[in-house]
Scaffold this active site. Sequence first.
Site, PDB file in Angstrom:
ATOM      1  N   ASP A 241      19.236  -8.435 -50.380  1.00 61.42           N
ATOM      2  CA  ASP A 241      19.937  -8.890 -49.162  1.00 61.42           C
ATOM      3  C   ASP A 241      19.968 -10.418 -49.067  1.00 61.42           C
ATOM      4  O   ASP A 241      20.991 -11.010 -48.708  1.00 61.42           O
ATOM      5  CB  ASP A 241      19.222  -8.366 -47.906  1.00 61.42           C
ATOM      6  CG  ASP A 241      19.556  -6.920 -47.592  1.00 61.42           C
ATOM      7  OD1 ASP A 241      20.605  -6.429 -48.042  1.00 61.42           O
ATOM      8  OD2 ASP A 241      18.746  -6.277 -46.888  1.00 61.42           O
TER       9      ASP A 241
ATOM     10  N   LYS B 118      13.227  -0.569 -44.330  1.00 59.40           N
ATOM     11  CA  LYS B 118      13.055  -1.646 -45.328  1.00 59.40           C
ATOM     12  C   LYS B 118      11.619  -2.188 -45.406  1.00 59.40           C
ATOM     13  O   LYS B 118      11.207  -2.664 -46.463  1.00 59.40           O
ATOM     14  CB  LYS B 118      14.025  -2.793 -45.028  1.00 59.40           C
ATOM     15  CG  LYS B 118      15.445  -2.423 -45.373  1.00 59.40           C
ATOM     16  CD  LYS B 118      16.415  -3.554 -45.117  1.00 59.40           C
ATOM     17  CE  LYS B 118      17.814  -3.083 -45.469  1.00 59.40           C
ATOM     18  NZ  LYS B 118      18.837  -4.074 -45.207  1.00 59.40           N
TER      19      LYS B 118
HETATM   20  N1  LIG Z   1      26.049  -6.914 -44.679  1.00 60.61           N
HETATM   21  C1  LIG Z   1      24.979  -6.428 -45.249  1.00 60.61           C
HETATM   22  O1  LIG Z   1      24.856  -6.386 -46.471  1.00 60.61           O
HETATM   23  C2  LIG Z   1      23.818  -5.969 -44.423  1.00 60.61           C
HETATM   24  C3  LIG Z   1      22.550  -5.861 -45.009  1.00 60.61           C
HETATM   25  C4  LIG Z   1      21.489  -5.448 -44.216  1.00 60.61           C
HETATM   26  C5  LIG Z   1      21.692  -5.123 -42.877  1.00 60.61           C
HETATM   27  N2  LIG Z   1      22.955  -5.219 -42.349  1.00 60.61           N
HETATM   28  C6  LIG Z   1      23.173  -4.888 -40.933  1.00 60.61           C
HETATM   29  O2  LIG Z   1      22.321  -5.706 -40.153  1.00 60.61           O
HETATM   30  C7  LIG Z   1      21.876  -5.016 -38.994  1.00 60.61           C
HETATM   31  C8  LIG Z   1      20.352  -5.086 -38.889  1.00 60.61           C
HETATM   32  O3  LIG Z   1      19.780  -4.348 -39.964  1.00 60.61           O
HETATM   33  P1  LIG Z   1      18.199  -4.340 -40.228  1.00 60.61           P
HETATM   34  O4  LIG Z   1      17.962  -3.455 -41.390  1.00 60.61           O
HETATM   35  O5  LIG Z   1      17.657  -5.730 -40.258  1.00 60.61           O
HETATM   36  O6  LIG Z   1      17.685  -3.632 -38.883  1.00 60.61           O
HETATM   37  P2  LIG Z   1      16.221  -3.712 -38.220  1.00 60.61           P
HETATM   38  O7  LIG Z   1      15.188  -3.803 -39.278  1.00 60.61           O
HETATM   39  O8  LIG Z   1      16.136  -2.613 -37.221  1.00 60.61           O
HETATM   40  O9  LIG Z   1      16.214  -5.124 -37.449  1.00 60.61           O
HETATM   41  C9  LIG Z   1      17.002  -5.418 -36.328  1.00 60.61           C
HETATM   42  C10 LIG Z   1      16.196  -6.345 -35.422  1.00 60.61           C
HETATM   43  O10 LIG Z   1      17.033  -6.834 -34.379  1.00 60.61           O
HETATM   44  C11 LIG Z   1      16.314  -6.673 -33.155  1.00 60.61           C
HETATM   45  N3  LIG Z   1      17.271  -6.630 -32.056  1.00 60.61           N
HETATM   46  C12 LIG Z   1      17.947  -5.557 -31.563  1.00 60.61           C
HETATM   47  N4  LIG Z   1      18.765  -5.961 -30.573  1.00 60.61           N
HETATM   48  C13 LIG Z   1      18.615  -7.295 -30.443  1.00 60.61           C
HETATM   49  C14 LIG Z   1      19.187  -8.281 -29.610  1.00 60.61           C
HETATM   50  N5  LIG Z   1      20.122  -7.971 -28.688  1.00 60.61           N
HETATM   51  N6  LIG Z   1      18.806  -9.570 -29.752  1.00 60.61           N
HETATM   52  C15 LIG Z   1      17.881  -9.907 -30.661  1.00 60.61           C
HETATM   53  N7  LIG Z   1      17.272  -9.008 -31.486  1.00 60.61           N
HETATM   54  C16 LIG Z   1      17.653  -7.722 -31.384  1.00 60.61           C
HETATM   55  C17 LIG Z   1      15.551  -5.396 -33.354  1.00 60.61           C
HETATM   56  O11 LIG Z   1      14.545  -5.232 -32.390  1.00 60.61           O
HETATM   57  P3  LIG Z   1      14.110  -3.715 -31.975  1.00 60.61           P
HETATM   58  O12 LIG Z   1      13.673  -3.050 -33.243  1.00 60.61           O
HETATM   59  O13 LIG Z   1      13.004  -3.928 -31.004  1.00 60.61           O
HETATM   60  O14 LIG Z   1      15.329  -3.080 -31.385  1.00 60.61           O
HETATM   61  C18 LIG Z   1      15.010  -5.637 -34.765  1.00 60.61           C
HETATM   62  O15 LIG Z   1      13.902  -6.489 -34.788  1.00 60.61           O
HETATM   63  C19 LIG Z   1      22.434  -3.601 -39.115  1.00 60.61           C
HETATM   64  O16 LIG Z   1      23.631  -3.528 -38.363  1.00 60.61           O
HETATM   65  C20 LIG Z   1      22.743  -3.460 -40.586  1.00 60.61           C
HETATM   66  O17 LIG Z   1      23.803  -2.557 -40.855  1.00 60.61           O
HETATM   67  C21 LIG Z   1      24.016  -5.653 -43.085  1.00 60.61           C
END
Ligand SMILES: NC(=O)c1ccc[n+]([C@@H]2O[C@H](COP(=O)([O-])OP(=O)(O)OC[C@H]3O[C@@H](n4cnc5c(N)ncnc54)[C@H](OP(=O)(O)O)[C@@H]3O)[C@@H](O)[C@H]2O)c1
Length: 290
Positions: A111, A75
């Site tokens: 989002d 993203k």
């Molecule tokens: N419902 C919806 O419409 C929707 C929309 C978007 C996303 N999502 C979901 O949301 C989740 C995140 O997506 P994203 O695109 O934002 O992913 P992303 O860009 O990889 O961001 C996730 C963040 O969380 C951090 N993280 C990982 N484990 C953690 C923990 N235990 N405590 C605190 N921070 C932690 C990661 O750090 P590191 O990179 O260092 O691991 C990263 O900064 C996914 O499961 C996705 O499927 C849902």
Amino acid sequence: MSAKDYISARTKVLCVMGYPIEHSMSPTMHNAAIRALNLNYVYLAFSILPDNLKSAIDGIKAFDIKGINITIPFKQTIIKYLDEVDPVAQEIGAVNTIKNNEGFLSSRNTDAEGAMKALVDAGYKVSGKNILLLGAGGAGRAIAFIVAKESNKIVLSDMDEKRAEKLANEIKRKYGTSIEGKNNSHHVLKEESKKADILINATPIGMYPNINKSPIPSEFLHKDLFVFDIIYNPLKTKLLKDATEKGCTTLSGLNMLVNQGALAFEWWTNKKPNIDLMKNKIIEVLGMVK
Ligand SMILES: NC(=O)c1ccc[n+]([C@@H]2O[C@H](COP(=O)([O-])OP(=O)(O)OC[C@H]3O[C@@H](n4cnc5c(N)ncnc54)[C@H](OP(=O)(O)O)[C@@H]3O)[C@@H](O)[C@H]2O)c1
């Protein structure tokens, strides 16, 4: 024969790109909406290795893919390849939707709007609330920017404290919000959950296939917390199960997913999709009754 019955040489392609992608419910909900409106589109999912992102962009143009959703982990990294990023997505620094107009790639972030609509529809008012937001990645950034306009105080917790601090500083500069970036240690989670009214999980912790994990120990949850887990696969994550046991009100990521998808669908096709149909199709496919 109608468009919904077959794929022809005129069928336009929409898709989602991510890595991994197998968990995505976007093809399920978009194809259901396409068929219901009898449109000549098909929606596919592509697993793109991070090193192949630039080639994938060339592929979008070469194959004239009309609309693209972007998911984890692209993203933010995809922005440098796009021709136009709308002001909201620019502010957030992340895009989740691209429209291809004869090789000119415009982009948006649906989002943030999708998450806020999910909260509003659930009857939750962010105004004046203390928010503990886990995850400062793509989705976390979108949510942080949209809730920052109304909340009383936000604590952002991420694996990478510097990433959380950087986002907190950007938001403070923009909106003057009271906001702090922290790590995700037990100490931080314990102290900050006590003060929070709403806990939002925007990390992938608990997402399929790692369904027995939660980003926060259950003992830190309390019955006055509203718990919003933006993960939608599974619909009831370990975090949401723990929160229900503690007497918290909960919200899954399903409505946010459908809302952001519906906004993208309308932008690409100029048609309003049937949101209930999209939602029910996902519930059916995930094999769970809400
Ligand atoms: N419902 C919806 O419409 C929707 C929309 C978007 C996303 N999502 C979901 O949301 C989740 C995140 O997506 P994203 O695109 O934002 O992913 P992303 O860009 O990889 O961001 C996730 C963040 O969380 C951090 N993280 C990982 N484990 C953690 C923990 N235990 N405590 C605190 N921070 C932690 C990661 O750090 P590191 O990179 O260092 O691991 C990263 O900064 C996914 O499961 C996705 O499927 C849902």
